[in-house]
Design a protein around this motif. Structure first.
Motif, mmCIF file in Angstrom:
data_model
loop_
_atom_site.group_PDB
_atom_site.id
_atom_site.type_symbol
_atom_site.label_atom_id
_atom_site.label_comp_id
_atom_site.label_asym_id
_atom_site.label_seq_id
_atom_site.Cartn_x
_atom_site.Cartn_y
_atom_site.Cartn_z
ATOM 1 N N GLY A 88 -0.582 9.233 -4.289
ATOM 2 C CA GLY A 88 -0.834 10.212 -3.234
ATOM 3 C C GLY A 88 -1.489 9.539 -2.044
ATOM 4 N N LYS A 89 -2.498 8.759 -2.318
ATOM 5 C CA LYS A 89 -3.197 8.042 -1.260
ATOM 6 C C LYS A 89 -3.624 6.689 -1.813
ATOM 7 C CE LYS A 89 -5.744 11.509 -1.256
ATOM 8 N NZ LYS A 89 -6.955 12.305 -1.214
ATOM 9 N N VAL A 90 -3.876 5.772 -0.922
ATOM 10 C CA VAL A 90 -4.286 4.452 -1.383
ATOM 11 C C VAL A 90 -5.726 4.481 -1.861
ATOM 12 C CG1 VAL A 90 -4.600 2.047 -0.758
ATOM 13 C CG2 VAL A 90 -2.725 3.355 0.230
ATOM 14 N N VAL A 91 -6.546 5.152 -1.074
ATOM 15 C CA VAL A 91 -7.968 4.975 -1.309
ATOM 16 C C VAL A 91 -8.522 5.877 -2.412
ATOM 17 C CG1 VAL A 91 -8.729 6.495 0.536
ATOM 18 C CG2 VAL A 91 -10.175 4.609 -0.180
ATOM 19 N N HIS A 92 -7.948 7.032 -2.565
ATOM 20 C CA HIS A 92 -8.391 7.895 -3.658
ATOM 21 C C HIS A 92 -7.177 8.347 -4.463
ATOM 22 C CE1 HIS A 92 -12.120 9.134 -1.150
ATOM 23 N NE2 HIS A 92 -12.294 7.993 -1.767
ATOM 24 N N VAL A 135 -4.596 9.785 -7.117
ATOM 25 C CA VAL A 135 -4.641 10.878 -8.100
ATOM 26 C C VAL A 135 -3.498 10.690 -9.092
ATOM 27 C CG1 VAL A 135 -5.895 12.604 -6.761
ATOM 28 C CG2 VAL A 135 -3.456 12.360 -6.411
ATOM 29 N N LEU A 136 -3.386 9.500 -9.591
ATOM 30 C CA LEU A 136 -2.255 9.147 -10.449
ATOM 31 C C LEU A 136 -2.564 9.309 -11.932
ATOM 32 C CD1 LEU A 136 0.548 7.688 -10.715
ATOM 33 C CD2 LEU A 136 -0.754 5.558 -10.871
ATOM 34 N N ARG A 190 0.831 -1.211 0.000
ATOM 35 C CA ARG A 190 0.000 0.000 0.000
ATOM 36 C C ARG A 190 0.863 1.257 0.000
ATOM 37 N NH1 ARG A 190 -5.448 -0.630 1.669
ATOM 38 N NH2 ARG A 190 -5.355 1.164 3.036
ATOM 39 N N ASP A 191 2.040 1.164 0.592
ATOM 40 C CA ASP A 191 2.965 2.306 0.561
ATOM 41 C C ASP A 191 3.360 2.641 -0.877
ATOM 42 O OD1 ASP A 191 3.026 2.941 3.216
ATOM 43 O OD2 ASP A 191 4.791 1.739 3.691
ATOM 44 N N ALA A 201 0.509 4.352 -2.534
ATOM 45 C CA ALA A 201 0.387 5.716 -2.007
ATOM 46 C C ALA A 201 1.496 6.621 -2.546
ATOM 47 C CB ALA A 201 0.415 5.690 -0.481
ATOM 48 N N TYR A 202 2.684 6.057 -2.798
ATOM 49 C CA TYR A 202 3.784 6.860 -3.339
ATOM 50 C C TYR A 202 3.373 7.480 -4.671
ATOM 51 C CZ TYR A 202 8.204 8.027 -5.579
ATOM 52 O OH TYR A 202 9.195 8.695 -6.246
ATOM 53 N N PHE A 203 2.781 6.658 -5.525
ATOM 54 C CA PHE A 203 2.391 7.161 -6.846
ATOM 55 C C PHE A 203 1.031 7.863 -6.828
ATOM 56 C CE2 PHE A 203 5.441 3.866 -8.124
ATOM 57 C CZ PHE A 203 6.216 4.603 -8.990
#
Lengths: 509, 232
Positions: free
Chosen positions: A183-187, A189-190, A175-176, A179-181
């Motif tokens: 911005g967040k896991v759940v929403h 913005v990639l 999950r990290d 989130a790195y790409f």
């Protein structure tokens, strides 16, 4: 879609929604969960008291299309990823691919690789969650174990505390990366039309390479746990291959140019119940192959293979019902795209008697085979020198009109389809989610389980658990509509006589 | 497993309000949480109390838990520091573990639809319902199991969990505004939440006016008799 068809569909849908609303008023719900529609199963008996029809209902998301109208298409990856707390990355990616198509701007090669990296990481994480937390307890703890033990705590009791920590820690690291790409896991913005919003900093590469390596090891370990606990137990194997959980339908899954399983991109391939390819099409052609059927007794939409026409809930060589998700992907392909996954896949078919496998419960095993491919794909992508390129986006310049995007979500094929005006504002949005693709087969599974357990109006002990196992193997995404109080799935079974009078109500959870 | 690294996951957290998705505009340009350094407090300075709002911000009334804690956070901003973290998340199930670790007390604020109470009613859910594992389907991981799992893994889990479940009218339609009856009930809901938080944040600054709800109506409210419930 023709106007007359559309009108008929809308009328049926409105009636079903109204009926559902009426129905909701009639039953009470344990206040700890307000998911009253979730896991709701209606069983209708004939005059002899045998099952005439049984089906699972999940609450339908309402108003999505209206909500989307007039919004900029670029907002759709964010909006659709908010629909569901379970598979946001799948919606985000399908939507992003839809934007590529809408603007006729394919992503740059590094942009595509980053998308694939994030997507395979998500597949690995989501599948692991299902194996250990959601569906796995049935097998790792045991199908006959008391419900109080059939949960993640029971799983840890069985596999050991250290193993439990490994599951939680690996999931967190995966999950990290997302989130790195994103911005967040759940929403996330990639995704942007033509690429992604963030490149990989070369300084971060070693960390992620290490993760991918550990990911492969983790997936192989999971496979070993499954073999040791499930396959070495002949009772479990007997259950997997039992008639009660077997349906001869068609299968759909996305494949690459070599017809190997691909989660992110490729053509959709459909095989019949003998495993023979009957259709292969691009996302853009989906309307020629997939249609939705509405039954008067349900508000759910059942997708079927359009060229074959709706033939009811039947199985066999002529059926127009298909299934998606891990087992279907394996059945619809010529194998896995990576070597270790291919080896696992070979063993899968050797053990279960060759291709295609029709046993619904084999989805659990197929899911682990896919975990291996997802992890190996992560490793391959991170070893690709292009992955740290900064050329992650191509700026769109075309006038948008219509776009269709498809991915293989963990739970199966997911279509996004938008039309826009010339400014790129949405005029039409349609989603076909994985669980809709599986709805007909799920309905058949639930009905089969109910028919075996209710005779002459008598309900056999264990109905709830058997019915639950029948649909849980599909990993149906019942989380789409709501987050709720976290988060039991109350299973509510209502049994009606032939006059539609409620005879009995059973609940679990 | 060090606590701090678990907190590294918490990206939707109060420490960076800009990272929090907004209801009014579901696609905020500031949606991206800062990457790199962990902005969440380290284990040593972790406050004892977490107020966690749950829900989906584009499903009409389902967002009420998120809205309530957002208002609470706004009300707490700039005041005498209370040992409270206010977070919101749209996640559920196992993901909640990442939020709960390290706190002594957790208040969950969420939507509920029982159909047996007027819209806006705040149900304070009973701890025993969470404690039990029996009879729970393993499909989704509930709060009870999440706590049990965390404890079994040796993580510092809260000893007290309170759930404020707000009765809602429509959690199934895609939309970003509350239904009118819930909107009308919001000030009272916030007052209730605010009272509860002040009661739990012991010792609270006596200069503060107890029971005053600074975030919504600013009216002085009668302190409510809210029982504290303990989890084993």
């Amino acid at each position: 879609m023709e106007q007359a068809v559309k009108d008929t569909f809308n009328q049926g849908s409105a009636r079903a929604n109204a009926a559902y609303q009426m129905g909701r008023r009639r039953f009470t719900v344990d206040p700890i969960t307000r998911l009253e529609g979730h896991g709701k199963i209606d069983i209708y008996l004939d005059e002899k008291g045998d099952v005439e029809r049984a089906y699972l209902q999940v609450p339908e998301l309402r108003g999505f299309e209206v909500f989307s109208l007039g919004r900029p298409a670029e907002d759709m990856p964010q909006i659709t990823s908010r629909i569901c707390g379970v598979c946001p990355t799948a919606h985000h990616m399908a939507s992003t691919k839809c934007l590529d198509d809408l603007y006729q701007t394919p992503p740059t090669a590094p942009g595509r690789k980053i998308r694939e990296l994030v997507y395979n990481t998500f597949m690995l994480e989501d599948h692991a969650l299902h194996v250990f937390v959601l569906g796995g307890p049935d097998f790792i703890v045991g199908p006959e174990a008391p419900p109080a033990e059939r949960n993640i705590v029971g799983v840890i009791g069985k596999v050991g505390l250290e193993a439990g920590k490994k599951v939680i820690a690996t999931r967190r690291r995966l999950r990290d990366l997302i989130a790195y790409f994103g911005g967040k896991v759940v929403h996330p913005v990639l995704g942007l039309p033509g690429g992604v919003s963030k490149a990989l900093d070369p300084a971060e590469l070693p960390k992620f390479k290490e993760l991918a390596k550990d990911g492969v090891e983790f997936a192989e370990w999971t496979l070993q746990v499954f073999k040791d606990i499930v396959l070495k137990n002949s009772d479990y194997v007997k259950l997997i291959t039992s008639d009660a959980y077997t349906h001869k339908t068609c299968y759909m899954g996305m494949v690459d140019e070599q017809n190997k399983v691909n989660f992110y991109d490729g053509k959709l391939r459909v095989v019949d119940c003998d495993g023979k390819e009957i259709y292969k099409f691009t996302a853009q052609e989906y309307r020629d192959f997939v249609a939705e059927h509405v039954e008067p007794w349900s508000y759910m939409k059942f997708t079927f293979l359009k060229p074959r026409g709706w033939k009811g809930f039947t199985e066999g060589p002529d059926t127009s019902i298909y299934s998606v998700a891990p087992l279907a992907r394996l059945n619809a392909s010529d194998g896995m795209a990576t070597p270790k996954a291919q080896a696992a896949c070979d063993e899968f078919y050797k053990t279960l008697g060759g291709k295609p496998v029709h046993h619904t419960l084999a989805n659990h095993w197929a899911r682990i085979v896919e975990m291996v491919q997802a992890a190996e794909t992560m490793e391959k992508l991170l070893n690709d020198p292009e992955i740290t390129s900064q050329e992650v986006r191509r700026v769109p310049t075309n006038v948008p009109k219509e776009g269709i995007g498809v991915v293989e979500a963990p739970r199966g094929t997911l279509f996004h389809h938008y039309r826009t005006d010339e400014r790129g504002c949405i005029t039409m949005a349609n989603l076909i989610v994985a669980t809709a693709n599986n709805a007909a087969r799920i309905a058949m599974s639930v009905e089969r389980a109910a028919k075996g357990l209710i005779k002459g109006g008598q309900v056999t002990e264990g109905l709830l658990n058997k019915v639950e196992m029948a649909f849980r193997a599909y990993d149906p995404c019942l989380g789409c509509a709501t987050h709720s109080l976290p988060g039991h799935l109350p299973l509510l079974v209502k049994i009606y006589d032939r006059h539609r009078h409620l005879l009995q109500e059973l609940r679990q959870g | 497993m060090p606590t701090a690294s678990i907190h590294a996951l918490v990206h939707d957290c109060a420490a960076d309000p800009a990272a929090v998705p907004r209801v009014a505009s579901p696609v905020a340009e500031s949606d991206r949480a800062p990457a790199g350094p962990v902005f969440y407090p380290a284990a040593a300075s972790t406050p004892r109390i977490l107020v966690l709002g749950l829900g989906n911000d584009i499903l009409t009334d389902d967002a009420v838990g998120l809205l309530a804690v957002r208002e609470l956070r706004a009300g707490l901003a700039g005041r005498h520091p209370l040992p409270i973290d206010v977070c919101e998340t749209t996640e559920m199930g196992l993901a909640l573990l990442d939020f709960l670790v390290g706190y002594q007390t957790v208040i969950l604020v969420d939507a509920i639809q029982t159909g047996r109470a007027p819209v806006g009613t705040v149900h304070e859910l009973d701890a025993p319902a969470l404690r039990r594992l029996a009879g729970v389907t393993p499909h989704f991981l509930g709060v009870g199991e999440t706590l049990a799992l965390g404890r079994q893994l040796g993580l510092p889990m809260p000893t007290r969990v309170l759930i404020l479940a707000i009765e809602v009218a429509d959690p199934f339609t895609v939309g970003t505004t509350l239904t009118p009856p819930l909107q009308a009930a919001l000030p009272a809901i916030l007052g209730r939440l605010w009272n509860l938080v002040l009661e739990l944040a012991d010792p609270w600054d006596s200069d503060e006016v107890p029971g005053r709800c600074p975030s919504c109506c600013g009216q002085k409210q009668e302190p409510m008799n809210i029982s504290r419930r303990r989890l084993a």
